[in-house]
Enzyme design. Structure first.
Site, PDB file in Angstrom:
ATOM      1  N   HIS A  72     -15.203  11.918 -15.691  1.00  0.00           N
ATOM      2  CA  HIS A  72     -16.416  11.103 -15.758  1.00  0.00           C
ATOM      3  C   HIS A  72     -16.050   9.655 -15.520  1.00  0.00           C
ATOM      4  O   HIS A  72     -14.989   9.207 -15.941  1.00  0.00           O
ATOM      5  CB  HIS A  72     -17.097  11.245 -17.132  1.00  0.00           C
ATOM      6  CG  HIS A  72     -18.518  10.813 -17.108  1.00  0.00           C
ATOM      7  ND1 HIS A  72     -18.869   9.495 -17.213  1.00  0.00           N
ATOM      8  CD2 HIS A  72     -19.655  11.513 -16.946  1.00  0.00           C
ATOM      9  CE1 HIS A  72     -20.180   9.409 -17.123  1.00  0.00           C
ATOM     10  NE2 HIS A  72     -20.691  10.612 -16.962  1.00  0.00           N
ATOM     11  N   ASP A 105     -22.227  18.400 -17.314  1.00  0.00           N
ATOM     12  CA  ASP A 105     -22.647  19.311 -16.260  1.00  0.00           C
ATOM     13  C   ASP A 105     -21.876  20.616 -16.262  1.00  0.00           C
ATOM     14  O   ASP A 105     -22.345  21.622 -15.733  1.00  0.00           O
ATOM     15  CB  ASP A 105     -22.480  18.634 -14.889  1.00  0.00           C
ATOM     16  CG  ASP A 105     -23.514  17.564 -14.704  1.00  0.00           C
ATOM     17  OD1 ASP A 105     -24.654  17.784 -15.135  1.00  0.00           O
ATOM     18  OD2 ASP A 105     -23.182  16.500 -14.161  1.00  0.00           O
TER      19      ASP A 105
HETATM   20  N1  ACO Z   1     -10.518  17.260 -10.491  1.00  0.00           N
HETATM   21  C1  ACO Z   1      -9.258  16.846 -10.161  1.00  0.00           C
HETATM   22  N2  ACO Z   1      -8.840  15.565 -10.203  1.00  0.00           N
HETATM   23  C2  ACO Z   1      -9.728  14.644 -10.591  1.00  0.00           C
HETATM   24  C3  ACO Z   1     -11.046  14.981 -10.958  1.00  0.00           C
HETATM   25  C4  ACO Z   1     -11.439  16.331 -10.900  1.00  0.00           C
HETATM   26  N3  ACO Z   1     -12.677  16.734 -11.236  1.00  0.00           N
HETATM   27  N4  ACO Z   1     -11.737  13.870 -11.317  1.00  0.00           N
HETATM   28  C5  ACO Z   1     -10.864  12.840 -11.170  1.00  0.00           C
HETATM   29  N5  ACO Z   1      -9.658  13.321 -10.746  1.00  0.00           N
HETATM   30  C6  ACO Z   1      -8.436  12.512 -10.547  1.00  0.00           C
HETATM   31  C7  ACO Z   1      -8.487  11.712  -9.257  1.00  0.00           C
HETATM   32  O1  ACO Z   1      -7.941  12.432  -8.172  1.00  0.00           O
HETATM   33  C8  ACO Z   1      -7.654  10.500  -9.647  1.00  0.00           C
HETATM   34  O2  ACO Z   1      -6.309  10.880  -9.626  1.00  0.00           O
HETATM   35  P1  ACO Z   1      -5.175   9.785  -9.217  1.00  0.00           P
HETATM   36  O3  ACO Z   1      -5.280   8.707 -10.275  1.00  0.00           O
HETATM   37  O4  ACO Z   1      -3.898  10.553  -9.257  1.00  0.00           O
HETATM   38  O5  ACO Z   1      -5.544   9.303  -7.844  1.00  0.00           O
HETATM   39  C9  ACO Z   1      -8.014  10.256 -11.113  1.00  0.00           C
HETATM   40  O6  ACO Z   1      -8.373  11.567 -11.614  1.00  0.00           O
HETATM   41  C10 ACO Z   1      -9.166   9.286 -11.324  1.00  0.00           C
HETATM   42  O7  ACO Z   1     -10.277   9.729 -10.552  1.00  0.00           O
HETATM   43  P2  ACO Z   1     -11.371   8.776  -9.915  1.00  0.00           P
HETATM   44  O8  ACO Z   1     -12.044   9.505  -8.775  1.00  0.00           O
HETATM   45  O9  ACO Z   1     -10.779   7.439  -9.650  1.00  0.00           O
HETATM   46  O10 ACO Z   1     -12.392   8.640 -11.107  1.00  0.00           O
HETATM   47  P3  ACO Z   1     -13.853   8.129 -10.977  1.00  0.00           P
HETATM   48  O11 ACO Z   1     -14.177   7.529 -12.305  1.00  0.00           O
HETATM   49  O12 ACO Z   1     -14.034   7.285  -9.766  1.00  0.00           O
HETATM   50  O13 ACO Z   1     -14.690   9.472 -10.730  1.00  0.00           O
HETATM   51  C11 ACO Z   1     -15.985  11.411 -11.068  1.00  0.00           C
HETATM   52  C12 ACO Z   1     -15.443  10.122 -11.685  1.00  0.00           C
HETATM   53  C13 ACO Z   1     -16.715  11.119  -9.739  1.00  0.00           C
HETATM   54  C14 ACO Z   1     -17.004  12.043 -12.031  1.00  0.00           C
HETATM   55  C15 ACO Z   1     -14.815  12.387 -10.803  1.00  0.00           C
HETATM   56  O14 ACO Z   1     -14.139  12.669 -12.017  1.00  0.00           O
HETATM   57  C16 ACO Z   1     -15.240  13.682 -10.127  1.00  0.00           C
HETATM   58  O15 ACO Z   1     -15.330  13.744  -8.911  1.00  0.00           O
HETATM   59  N6  ACO Z   1     -15.526  14.753 -10.948  1.00  0.00           N
HETATM   60  C17 ACO Z   1     -16.024  15.990 -10.403  1.00  0.00           C
HETATM   61  C18 ACO Z   1     -17.518  15.872 -10.133  1.00  0.00           C
HETATM   62  C19 ACO Z   1     -18.356  15.857 -11.402  1.00  0.00           C
HETATM   63  O16 ACO Z   1     -18.157  16.651 -12.304  1.00  0.00           O
HETATM   64  N7  ACO Z   1     -19.339  14.935 -11.435  1.00  0.00           N
HETATM   65  C20 ACO Z   1     -20.263  14.832 -12.571  1.00  0.00           C
HETATM   66  C21 ACO Z   1     -20.181  13.517 -13.213  1.00  0.00           C
HETATM   67  S1  ACO Z   1     -21.138  13.520 -14.682  1.00  0.00           S
HETATM   68  C22 ACO Z   1     -22.691  13.179 -14.212  1.00  0.00           C
HETATM   69  O17 ACO Z   1     -23.006  12.706 -13.153  1.00  0.00           O
HETATM   70  C23 ACO Z   1     -23.717  13.517 -15.173  1.00  0.00           C
END
Ligand code: ACO
Length: 428
Positions: free
Chosen positions: A307, A364
């Site tokens: 998140h 979610d």
């Molecule tokens: N699976 C695997 N790796 C992940 C995931 C995931 N679901 N989420 C983040 N990471 C990793 C990234 O690759 C990154 O790794 P790194 O530091 O080695 O490069 C690190 O964790 C940080 O991730 P970011 O993308 O920078 O985090 P951000 O805060 O920008 O993204 C987000 C948050 C978009 C929710 C992301 O975690 C994601 O894509 N999750 C899956 C989609 C999801 O469940 N969305 C629902 C959000 S809740 C809502 O809208 C109600």
């Protein structure tokens, strides 16, 4: 604490005041930055460090896993209030008295029909259309049927517009689903509560009475409350920024619905279920998908994990996990998809990659599981999220307009070509 921040650029020092919120959050007020420095701006893609506004609606602390609407904890609201009370709280700032709640509910019921011509618009959509696209279009279309809906300077006009959209939105939600499934378009029943009505409008078959299941009513009520607001997330910021041009309430909401659709935001609940289905079809090997999620050369992400602001746990996920267990237990649902979900959850919580990055199951992850158990089709999951988020969007839009916020218009750092001479077509 100091009351200002100092910025030094090429030896020149500039001071900016600090602002402190009611929960002691600190912000550097850079309103004068560009003028004072002769053109310097800040750059913050994804706005990870940028506050777009001051708001008194929702407080969340991602590190501590706190979420409060107007000061009330989400845990208490989910346990003790119903969705309409929470909607009133978010929009008007205080929990309603019994009298206020009765009036609010009666006013909503009074407006719970939509112009019959909306059916013609709905009919023109192909059955295969995604319900989020249809919902966004229909919400926008409401503007055409109720053109004079909001004069923000009139409290009465604002109240009427709010009540109108809260009344009509569930009808659009239900009809979007019924149309997709070839069912006749039904209205609700004035004797039922808001959430019961939603369920009846969605599920009533033409040839039988709809029997309410209190477990489902309670679970949906909780889900809607938990989704009702989440401060300046992507769709809410979209609603505020669209409305900041003084676009009307309904079209601003329609923009929010479009923003919510994406799989990185509200579309994640659908994406979770699709991911679980895909894992099952591929033999149910959760370890393989854990490895894919961690592989930097693989774009696959574990949907429903991580998140933007909760870097500890999502407090909504905790509440909804309990509700999911109740619903599945009470309904006696046995589903291989759920076993895969539980397996993934367990592995991710113990995996160093996920632990290091503080990636926990988000709301979610569990909401999709409950919706599936309730018999709600996967493509409707994000629509259900929109139904829950509606009061939050309205509250944020209203706050933005009442505060007379300036039009939202970010700047950019231009990194394209500098000036060059036009090349005639024979020289390109
Ligand atoms: N699976 C695997 N790796 C992940 C995931 C995931 N679901 N989420 C983040 N990471 C990793 C990234 O690759 C990154 O790794 P790194 O530091 O080695 O490069 C690190 O964790 C940080 O991730 P970011 O993308 O920078 O985090 P951000 O805060 O920008 O993204 C987000 C948050 C978009 C929710 C992301 O975690 C994601 O894509 N999750 C899956 C989609 C999801 O469940 N969305 C629902 C959000 S809740 C809502 O809208 C109600």
């Amino acid at each position: 604490m100091a009351d200002k921040a100092t910025l030094e650029i090429n030896g020149d020092k500039y001071e900016f005041p600090l602002k402190v919120g009611s929960e002691n959050e600190v912000a550097i007020d850079i309103k004068t930055l560009r003028n004072a420095t002769g053109g310097v701006i800040t750059i913050d893609p994804g706005y990870k460090n940028t506050g777009s506004c001051e708001s008194a609606i929702t407080f969340l602390d991602g590190e501590k896993g706190i979420l409060r609407y107007r000061g009330y904890s989400i845990e208490e609201l989910a346990e003790k209030a119903d969705f309409l009370e929470v909607a009133y709280l978010l929009i008007f700032g205080e929990l309603p008295t019994q009298e206020q709640l009765n009036k609010f509910e009666a006013d909503i019921k009074d407006k719970s029909v939509v112009d019959d011509d909306i059916k013609k618009i709905l009919d023109a959509f192909p059955k295969a259309a995604h319900p989020m696209g249809v919902l966004s279009s229909l919400t926008s279309a409401l503007t055409a049927f109720y053109p004079s809906s909001v004069d923000v300077n009139s409290e009465e006009a604002m109240y009427n517009a709010i009540v109108r959209i809260l009344a009509k939105f569930p009808i659009l939600v239900a009809w979007t689903m019924r149309k997709k499934h070839g069912l006749p378009l039904e209205y609700g029943d004035d004797n039922l509560g808001y959430v019961e009505n939603v369920l009846k409008m969605m599920f009533k078959k033409p040839n039988s009475e709809y029997e309410q299941n209190p477990i489902l009513v309670n679970a949906l009520d909780k889900l809607l409350i938990l989704h009702a607001d989440h401060e300046q997330n992507c769709s809410t910021s979209t609603v505020r920024i669209a409305g900041s041009s003084h676009a009307g309430l309904f079209v601003s909401l329609a923009s929010g619905i479009s923003a919510l659709w994406g799989p990185l935001h509200g579309g994640a609940n659908q994406a979770v279920l699709e991911m679980l289905e895909a894992i099952r079809e591929d033999g149910g090997d959760t370890k393989k998908y854990m490895a894919k999620a961690k592989d930097k050369n693989d774009p696959f992400r574990l949907m429903g994990f991580g998140h933007r602001v909760y870097k500890n746990f999502d407090p909504r996920a905790k509440i909804i996990k309990v509700a999911a267990d109740e619903v599945l237990g009470d309904l006696g649902v046995e589903d291989p998809i759920l076993d895969i979900a539980k397996g993934l959850e367990k592995e991710a919580l113990e995996d160093q990659y996920f632990v290091d990055r503080k990636l926990y199951p988000n709301v979610d992850f569990y909401s999709g599981i409950i919706y599936r158990a309730m018999g709600i089709p996967v493509e409707m999951f994000t629509v259900m999220f929109a139904l829950g988020r509606l009061p939050g969007w309205i509250a944020q839009w209203r706050e933005m307009r009442l505060r007379n916020e300036p039009i939202g218009r970010p700047r950019q750092l231009y990194v394209g070509e500098t000036h060059r001479d036009f090349k005639t077509i024979d020289k390109r």
